[in-house]
Design a protein around this motif. Structure first.
Motif, PDB file in Angstrom:
ATOM      1  N   THR A   5      12.727   9.183   2.118  1.00  0.00           N
ATOM      2  CA  THR A   5      13.738   8.211   2.525  1.00  0.00           C
ATOM      3  C   THR A   5      13.141   6.807   2.621  1.00  0.00           C
ATOM      4  N   ALA A   6      11.932   6.729   3.176  1.00  0.00           N
ATOM      5  CA  ALA A   6      11.253   5.429   3.257  1.00  0.00           C
ATOM      6  C   ALA A   6      11.018   4.853   1.869  1.00  0.00           C
ATOM      7  N   ALA A   7      10.639   5.707   0.906  1.00  0.00           N
ATOM      8  CA  ALA A   7      10.427   5.231  -0.465  1.00  0.00           C
ATOM      9  C   ALA A   7      11.721   4.687  -1.052  1.00  0.00           C
ATOM     10  N   GLY A   8      12.826   5.396  -0.814  1.00  0.00           N
ATOM     11  CA  GLY A   8      14.103   4.898  -1.302  1.00  0.00           C
ATOM     12  C   GLY A   8      14.504   3.584  -0.663  1.00  0.00           C
ATOM     13  N   VAL A   9      14.212   3.441   0.621  1.00  0.00           N
ATOM     14  CA  VAL A   9      14.527   2.187   1.317  1.00  0.00           C
ATOM     15  C   VAL A   9      13.733   1.029   0.733  1.00  0.00           C
ATOM     16  N   VAL A  10      12.447   1.257   0.461  1.00  0.00           N
ATOM     17  CA  VAL A  10      11.585   0.174  -0.031  1.00  0.00           C
ATOM     18  C   VAL A  10      12.004  -0.290  -1.417  1.00  0.00           C
ATOM     19  N   VAL A  11      12.250   0.651  -2.332  1.00  0.00           N
ATOM     20  CA  VAL A  11      12.516   0.263  -3.721  1.00  0.00           C
ATOM     21  C   VAL A  11      13.967  -0.110  -3.966  1.00  0.00           C
ATOM     22  N   SER A  12      14.884   0.288  -3.071  1.00  0.00           N
ATOM     23  CA  SER A  12      16.292   0.016  -3.326  1.00  0.00           C
ATOM     24  C   SER A  12      16.782  -1.293  -2.724  1.00  0.00           C
ATOM     25  N   ARG A  13      15.965  -1.915  -1.881  1.00  0.00           N
ATOM     26  CA  ARG A  13      16.422  -3.138  -1.238  1.00  0.00           C
ATOM     27  C   ARG A  13      16.193  -4.335  -2.144  1.00  0.00           C
ATOM     28  N   VAL A  14      16.991  -5.365  -1.926  1.00  0.00           N
ATOM     29  CA  VAL A  14      16.854  -6.630  -2.642  1.00  0.00           C
ATOM     30  C   VAL A  14      16.076  -7.587  -1.746  1.00  0.00           C
ATOM     31  N   ALA A  15      15.079  -8.240  -2.319  1.00  0.00           N
ATOM     32  CA  ALA A  15      14.203  -9.113  -1.527  1.00  0.00           C
ATOM     33  C   ALA A  15      14.985 -10.259  -0.904  1.00  0.00           C
ATOM     34  N   SER A  16      14.774 -10.460   0.388  1.00  0.00           N
ATOM     35  CA  SER A  16      15.382 -11.581   1.098  1.00  0.00           C
ATOM     36  C   SER A  16      14.474 -11.906   2.276  1.00  0.00           C
ATOM     37  N   ASP A  17      14.945 -12.809   3.132  1.00  0.00           N
ATOM     38  CA  ASP A  17      14.134 -13.191   4.288  1.00  0.00           C
ATOM     39  C   ASP A  17      14.491 -12.384   5.527  1.00  0.00           C
ATOM     40  N   GLN A  18      15.203 -11.225   5.372  1.00  0.00           N
ATOM     41  CA  GLN A  18      15.575 -10.372   6.491  1.00  0.00           C
ATOM     42  C   GLN A  18      15.108  -8.950   6.224  1.00  0.00           C
TER      43      GLN A  18
ATOM     44  N   VAL B 127       0.822  -1.210   0.000  1.00  0.00           N
ATOM     45  CA  VAL B 127       0.000   0.000   0.000  1.00  0.00           C
ATOM     46  C   VAL B 127       0.858   1.262   0.000  1.00  0.00           C
ATOM     47  N   PHE B 128       2.188   1.127  -0.037  1.00  0.00           N
ATOM     48  CA  PHE B 128       3.075   2.278   0.087  1.00  0.00           C
ATOM     49  C   PHE B 128       2.847   3.335  -0.994  1.00  0.00           C
ATOM     50  N   PRO B 129       2.659   2.995  -2.292  1.00  0.00           N
ATOM     51  CA  PRO B 129       2.395   4.060  -3.279  1.00  0.00           C
ATOM     52  C   PRO B 129       1.176   4.896  -2.921  1.00  0.00           C
ATOM     53  N   THR B 130       0.117   4.270  -2.419  1.00  0.00           N
ATOM     54  CA  THR B 130      -1.065   5.024  -2.008  1.00  0.00           C
ATOM     55  C   THR B 130      -0.762   5.884  -0.786  1.00  0.00           C
ATOM     56  N   VAL B 131       0.011   5.338   0.152  1.00  0.00           N
ATOM     57  CA  VAL B 131       0.411   6.121   1.326  1.00  0.00           C
ATOM     58  C   VAL B 131       1.226   7.337   0.897  1.00  0.00           C
ATOM     59  N   LEU B 132       2.080   7.140  -0.090  1.00  0.00           N
ATOM     60  CA  LEU B 132       2.897   8.239  -0.597  1.00  0.00           C
ATOM     61  C   LEU B 132       2.023   9.350  -1.161  1.00  0.00           C
ATOM     62  N   LEU B 133       1.025   8.969  -1.921  1.00  0.00           N
ATOM     63  CA  LEU B 133       0.121   9.963  -2.505  1.00  0.00           C
ATOM     64  C   LEU B 133      -0.693  10.674  -1.432  1.00  0.00           C
ATOM     65  N   VAL B 134      -1.274   9.905  -0.504  1.00  0.00           N
ATOM     66  CA  VAL B 134      -2.132  10.502   0.522  1.00  0.00           C
ATOM     67  C   VAL B 134      -1.323  11.422   1.440  1.00  0.00           C
ATOM     68  N   SER B 135      -0.119  11.003   1.821  1.00  0.00           N
ATOM     69  CA  SER B 135       0.697  11.847   2.694  1.00  0.00           C
ATOM     70  C   SER B 135       1.103  13.141   1.992  1.00  0.00           C
ATOM     71  N   THR B 136       1.359  13.067   0.685  1.00  0.00           N
ATOM     72  CA  THR B 136       1.686  14.285  -0.070  1.00  0.00           C
ATOM     73  C   THR B 136       0.501  15.244  -0.091  1.00  0.00           C
ATOM     74  N   MET B 137      -0.700  14.700  -0.349  1.00  0.00           N
ATOM     75  CA  MET B 137      -1.889  15.543  -0.349  1.00  0.00           C
ATOM     76  C   MET B 137      -2.159  16.115   1.037  1.00  0.00           C
ATOM     77  N   LEU B 138      -1.846  15.364   2.083  1.00  0.00           N
ATOM     78  CA  LEU B 138      -2.026  15.867   3.439  1.00  0.00           C
ATOM     79  C   LEU B 138      -1.105  17.053   3.704  1.00  0.00           C
ATOM     80  N   ARG B 139       0.153  16.943   3.280  1.00  0.00           N
ATOM     81  CA  ARG B 139       1.096  18.053   3.471  1.00  0.00           C
ATOM     82  C   ARG B 139       0.654  19.286   2.699  1.00  0.00           C
ATOM     83  N   LEU B 140       0.186  19.102   1.470  1.00  0.00           N
ATOM     84  CA  LEU B 140      -0.261  20.250   0.679  1.00  0.00           C
ATOM     85  C   LEU B 140      -1.507  20.889   1.305  1.00  0.00           C
TER      86      LEU B 140
END
Length: 695
Positions: free
Chosen positions: A258-271, A69-82
């Motif tokens: 920063t959270a968006a960068g963390v989510v998309v830049s990581r490689v999937a693993s079990d940690q 749900v992170f892309p939707t959270v990104l959009l909603v949080s941006t609209m909240l700030r505006l």
């Protein structure tokens, strides 16, 4: 006392269902309605808390899809700030002349914290934070998401093939394969959505700079012109408010970026991220020792901060020592503790439970047709299949086996396949949501759509949109929906293969049903006079030629009479057909006393009788030339009967009926072969053509 009851529409909603609509309405309201300073403090604090929650959630996710749900959270949080920027700008410009706390304590505190008495430094620091967010974090995260989406799409075919290979090899079940396919599709959609959502954050950063500049300039104008403040006081108040307002919005924006960068830049693993950082960055003692030596060497250089460098080198050296000791202890553990981990994923031995029975009747559908057979989605096809089995039992005379339905991801999305005892007997395509316009041969025009063929009877047809249904009917087309197409095809195949559907179990169930009404008659015949297998063969012979077996009383009586003289299933079938003659004729010629038939030429009839006497009832004595003549002449006569609009029926002497029916069945399945003994005396016979009369 009457209890308070909620409206029915409201009682069906829970808190989760109302959360998103209420939040959107709240953000729109903040842009329109004025908010007091206390409310701004609450909402700004809530915005910061949401940003921290999002960051921590992204750090503890194991794979990107865990935070889908992170892309939707990104959009909603941006609209909240505006929305907060708009609300705070209104307060800053209307109440800014009253002092630095006009827009609330949060904006004042952030403004004092950043500016620290120097407005130029505060503006520069704010611009630097905005540039970092815009050009580094957000732009980098958006680029990673874009590349990730492209790679995910390119890798989809290979991942699908790997899933199919595991499924075919028996390593995973069909449910697990379906889950993996869904996960592959969701991964591509997630990165695509992240790529688009990151554009909102970049726009938010630009908007933050513009709103801050507007607040400073507009505040100076409003303070000096409307409220008669001097330039220094107006600059002090409005700059503090504008910088505080921009900072209280940009810090949550930077956190979520920063959270968006963390989510998309990581490689999937079990940690999660913490486990990966500790387990990989500080996992090699050699690296820690070398780094400690370099930092310690820098600490002894004159002019360097010796305490800081040497203390850090000692910490790194100690960490390397601890890591090396842990590795030595792990290496000394007995290998038998690792054995279960290696043996766990091994496949279990095959058992008899892996041998699955073959379904007598099966229907497999592509994924676009799943709504037609899903009870939860009101599948119309399920109701039609129940109706088909009920009608079949009432007309033919026995209950067909149930139809086992399942989805098949190997089929085309709109395709279906009908199987009999595991072997495909029919297939086709049905467009869910569209209608099939079938051309019965007398239509007044053409229709736009996808040309096809009716799968049941082979008639030309066109798939049309629902809006064309009435127009197609006015042109003379027969219009049916997708579920009716599949149901009609299934009904046609069940009727055609009725003889194969009547197994030993169905015959026994039929006898059990008859025993309730005529127990003595069934008991005297089976198994005293006739075996169950012979009865099954007689019934199958009847069904093979399209004769219904509803009148089981007449069939049982005929078999009871003639089974004393012969046990041959073909001879018994001939006797039963004579008894059922009236029903057979009515089935072929409903509602008429005149029977329009074909007959054999007398010369051809004598030759066939000689062949029957020479080679037996199997027709092995028919010469090839005579067989070709019979086949070609029968085909010509059959086409003539169809052209004049009557059912093609060949009337032959009783000894030849079984022979000719078996011989002509393969090439002319629509041709019915009757004997003179099967015709009721009340019927009038009209011979329209002679088979073999031209030879």
């Amino acid at each position: 006392m009457n209890s308070l009851k909620l409206p029915m529409w409201l009682s069906g909603l829970n808190g989760r269902a109302l959360a998103a609509p209420l939040l959107i309405i709240l953000m729109l309201a903040m842009m329109i309605l004025p908010l007091p300073a206390f409310a701004l403090d609450i909402f700004f604090s809530f915005n910061i808390a949401i940003a921290i929650i999002v960051l921590l959630t992204s750090l503890y996710t194991v794979k990107p899809l865990d935070f889908m749900v992170f892309p939707t959270v990104l959009l909603v949080s941006t609209m909240l700030r505006l929305s907060l920027n708009v609300a705070s700008t209104r307060v800053v410009l209307t109440e800014g002349h009253t002092g630095p706390d006009a827009a609330g304590k949060v904006i004042e505190a952030f403004g004092h914290f950043l500016i620290g008495g120097n407005y130029a430094v505060g503006i520069v620091v704010f611009v630097i934070l905005t540039i970092i967010n815009f050009t580094v974090v957000t732009k980098g995260a958006g680029r990673i998401a874009e590349v990730g989406a492209r790679f995910a799409l390119d890798a989809m075919p290979g991942k699908q093939m790997a899933i199919d290979a595991d499924l075919n090899a028996g390593l995973i079940a069909e449910q697990e394969a379906r889950r993996r396919r869904t996960e592959v599709a969701q991964e591509a959609e997630f990165y695509g959505a992240m790529d688009g959502a990151s554009k909102y954050v970049r726009g938010d950063a630009v908007a933050g700079i513009m709103v801050t500049v507007i607040n400073i300039v507009g505040g100076l104008v409003v303070g000096m012109v409307q409220h008669d403040l001097d330039f220094a006081d107006a600059l002090k108040n409005y700059t503090l408010l504008a910088i505080g307002d921009g900072l209280v919005a940009q810090i949550p924006s930077l956190i979520i970026s920063t959270a968006a960068g963390v989510v998309v830049s990581r490689v999937a693993s079990d940690q999660d991220i913490s486990g990966q950082l500790i387990g990989q960055l500080f996992a090699k003692p050699q690296v820690m020792f070398i780094s400690a030596g370099i930092i310690g060497g820098m600490g002894i250089i004159p002019g360097m901060p010796h305490i800081a460098f040497i203390l850090l080198a000692a910490v790194m050296g100690g960490s390397g020592y601890v890591v090396r000791k842990r590795m030595e202890v792990a290496a000394q553990e007995p290998t038998k503790q690792e054995a279960p981990v290696i043996q766990a994923p091994e496949m279990e031995e095959a058992t008899w439970q892996d041998v699955l029975p073959v379904d007598t009747l099966g229907l497999e559908v592509g994924y676009r047709l799943i709504p037609l057979v899903d009870k939860a989605q009101g599948g119309e096809l399920l109701r039609r299949i129940k109706g088909i089995r009920k009608k079949f039992a009432q007309e033919v005379g026995f209950l067909s086996p149930p139809v086992h339905i399942r989805d098949n991801l190997e089929l085309k999305p709109s395709a279906y396949k009908i199987a009999l005892k595991g072997v495909e007997v029919g297939s086709g395509e049905a467009m869910n949501g569209q209608f099939l316009a079938i051309n019965p041969g007398m239509v007044a025009g053409t229709l736009p759509g996808v040309p096809t063929t009716d799968p049941a009877f082979g008639l030309p047809a066109v798939w049309i949109d629902s809006g064309m249904k009435e127009h197609a009917q006015t042109l003379g087309y027969t219009v049916v929906d997708a579920s009716t197409v599949i149901a009609t095809h299934l009904n046609h195949l069940i009727t055609t293969h009725a003889a194969e559907l009547l197994g030993r179990q169905e015959v026994q169930l039929l006898l059990d049903h008859l025993s309730k009404e005529m127990p003595k008659m069934v008991e005297d015949l089976i198994p005293k006079i006739l075996s169950l297998s012979t009865l099954q063969k007689v019934l199958q012979n009847l069904l093979l030629e399209g004769v219904h077996i509803r009148d089981m009383r007449s069939i049982i009586e005929a078999l009871s009479e003639y089974a004393m003289h012969t046990q041959d299933a073909n001879e018994l079938t001939a006797h039963v057909r004579v008894v059922l003659g009236r029903a057979i004729v009515q089935q072929i010629f409903p509602g008429t006393n005149e029977l329009t038939v074909m007959a054999l030429d007398s010369r051809l009839e004598r030759l066939l009788m000689q062949a029957l006497n020479t080679g037996g009832a199997d027709g092995s004595g028919i010469e090839p030339g005579l067989a070709d003549t019979l086949s070609s002449q029968a085909e010509i006569a059959t086409k003539h009967q169809e052209q004049i609009g009557v059912t093609p029926v060949l009337l032959v002497p009783a000894p030849l009926r079984t022979l000719l029916s078996r011989f002509l069945r393969r090439t002319l399945p629509q041709l019915k072969v009757l004997s003179h003994a099967e015709l009721p005396e009340t019927k009038t016979i009209k011979v329209t053509s002679l088979v073999g009369g031209q030879s």
